[in-house]
Design a protein around this motif. Structure first.
Motif, short mmCIF file in Angstrom:
data_model
loop_
_atom_site.label_atom_id
_atom_site.label_comp_id
_atom_site.label_asym_id
_atom_site.label_seq_id
_atom_site.Cartn_x
_atom_site.Cartn_y
_atom_site.Cartn_z
N CYS A 3 49.88 37.49 34.79
CA CYS A 3 48.70 37.19 33.69
C CYS A 3 48.62 38.07 32.53
O CYS A 3 47.75 37.95 31.66
CB CYS A 3 47.32 37.09 34.50
SG CYS A 3 47.53 35.48 35.38
N HIS A 43 52.04 26.18 38.08
CA HIS A 43 51.49 25.59 39.52
C HIS A 43 50.34 26.67 39.87
O HIS A 43 50.12 26.86 41.17
CB HIS A 43 52.72 25.47 40.74
CG HIS A 43 53.79 24.69 40.09
ND1 HIS A 43 53.88 23.46 40.16
CD2 HIS A 43 54.98 25.23 40.01
CE1 HIS A 43 54.74 22.74 39.89
NE2 HIS A 43 55.58 24.01 39.57
N SER A 44 49.47 26.95 38.88
CA SER A 44 48.49 27.79 39.16
C SER A 44 46.95 27.15 38.72
O SER A 44 47.00 26.49 37.80
CB SER A 44 48.59 29.16 38.52
OG SER A 44 48.58 29.09 37.40
N ASP A 45 46.02 27.73 39.37
CA ASP A 45 44.75 27.46 38.71
C ASP A 45 44.01 28.71 38.23
O ASP A 45 43.70 29.48 39.15
CB ASP A 45 43.92 26.83 40.05
CG ASP A 45 42.39 26.41 39.62
OD1 ASP A 45 42.09 26.79 38.62
OD2 ASP A 45 41.90 25.46 40.33
N LYS A 46 43.58 28.87 37.11
CA LYS A 46 43.14 30.20 36.60
C LYS A 46 41.94 29.92 35.70
O LYS A 46 41.62 29.17 34.84
CB LYS A 46 44.32 30.76 35.54
CG LYS A 46 45.57 31.21 36.34
CD LYS A 46 45.41 32.62 37.27
CE LYS A 46 46.49 33.12 37.90
NZ LYS A 46 46.12 34.17 38.81
N ASP A 95 41.20 38.28 34.65
CA ASP A 95 41.55 37.03 35.30
C ASP A 95 40.48 36.98 36.58
O ASP A 95 40.58 37.81 37.27
CB ASP A 95 42.80 37.28 36.10
CG ASP A 95 43.14 36.00 36.85
OD1 ASP A 95 42.32 35.09 37.35
OD2 ASP A 95 44.36 35.86 37.17
N SER A 97 39.73 34.50 38.39
CA SER A 97 40.02 33.20 39.35
C SER A 97 39.50 33.47 40.66
O SER A 97 39.07 32.64 41.55
CB SER A 97 41.52 33.03 39.31
OG SER A 97 42.06 32.71 38.05
N GLN A 98 39.57 34.89 41.22
CA GLN A 98 39.39 35.23 42.63
C GLN A 98 38.03 35.72 42.66
O GLN A 98 37.66 36.65 41.70
CB GLN A 98 40.35 36.17 42.95
CG GLN A 98 41.79 35.81 42.88
CD GLN A 98 42.03 34.62 43.60
OE1 GLN A 98 41.51 34.59 44.82
NE2 GLN A 98 43.10 33.77 43.07
N THR A 153 55.48 28.55 32.62
CA THR A 153 54.26 29.42 32.19
C THR A 153 53.92 28.85 30.79
O THR A 153 54.49 28.56 30.04
CB THR A 153 54.78 30.78 32.19
OG1 THR A 153 55.33 31.23 33.37
CG2 THR A 153 53.69 31.75 31.57
#
Length: 168
Positions: A3, A43-46, A95, A97-98, A153
């Motif tokens: 990222c 293939h990510s959710d950010k 980021d 996301s988490q 990307t």
């Protein structure tokens, strides 16, 4: 590491899909911002959270517009932020996301452009003379959410703009 921004905010990698947005037309007496550039892996959710402090005079925001890259942008949330400058300085981003890296517990939604105008944009337009108070010195955060279902990307940059009313 996936990222991190490309050097100089640009990418020469042919595998990167450039989906950066441009500002819309800024209303008289309005504002307009572009987020930092973010890389969204395949293939990510950010979600990315960008921080700042409103340094101008207190105003009311009467109109709020946002634009993201179709069909990958999910939403933009513009919120007040009660966290300190030490952990998230002005013009920094994380980021978020988490859950363990997200300062979202210190957010209070301020502007929600929930009325979608098309697949890539949203708006919040209040009646004439009405506005959401944006106080001088107020910390803010803009959260950008992307779902990259593709194989490349993505290089993304979101746009927000709006109309302000003087404090009365």
């Amino acid at each position: 590491l996936a990222c991190q921004q490309p050097e100089n905010g640009d990418s020469s990698d042919a595998e990167v899909l450039d989906l950066r947005q441009e500002l819309g037309e800024i209303p008289d007496g309005g504002f307009g911002w572009l987020t930092p550039e973010y890389l969204v892996p395949p293939h990510s959710d950010k979600m990315f959270c960008w921080f700042g402090t409103w340094t101008e005079a207190t105003v009311g925001i009467n109109q709020f517009y946002w634009r993201q890259a179709a069909p990958y942008g999910h939403h933009i949330n513009f919120a007040t932020y009660d966290g300190g400058l030490e952990e998230n300085p002005d013009d920094s981003w994380v980021d978020c996301s988490q859950p363990d890296n997200s300062p979202m517990s210190t957010f209070a939604p301020m502007l929600q452009g929930l009325e979608k105008t098309d697949g890539v944009s949203g708006q919040m337009v209040l009646p004439d003379g009405k506005g959401v108070r944006f106080s001088q010195g107020q910390r803010w955060v803009m959260q950008s959410h992307y779902i990259n279902s593709g194989d490349q990307t993505m290089l993304v940059q979101d746009a927000i703009w709006g109309k302000m009313l003087p404090e009365t």
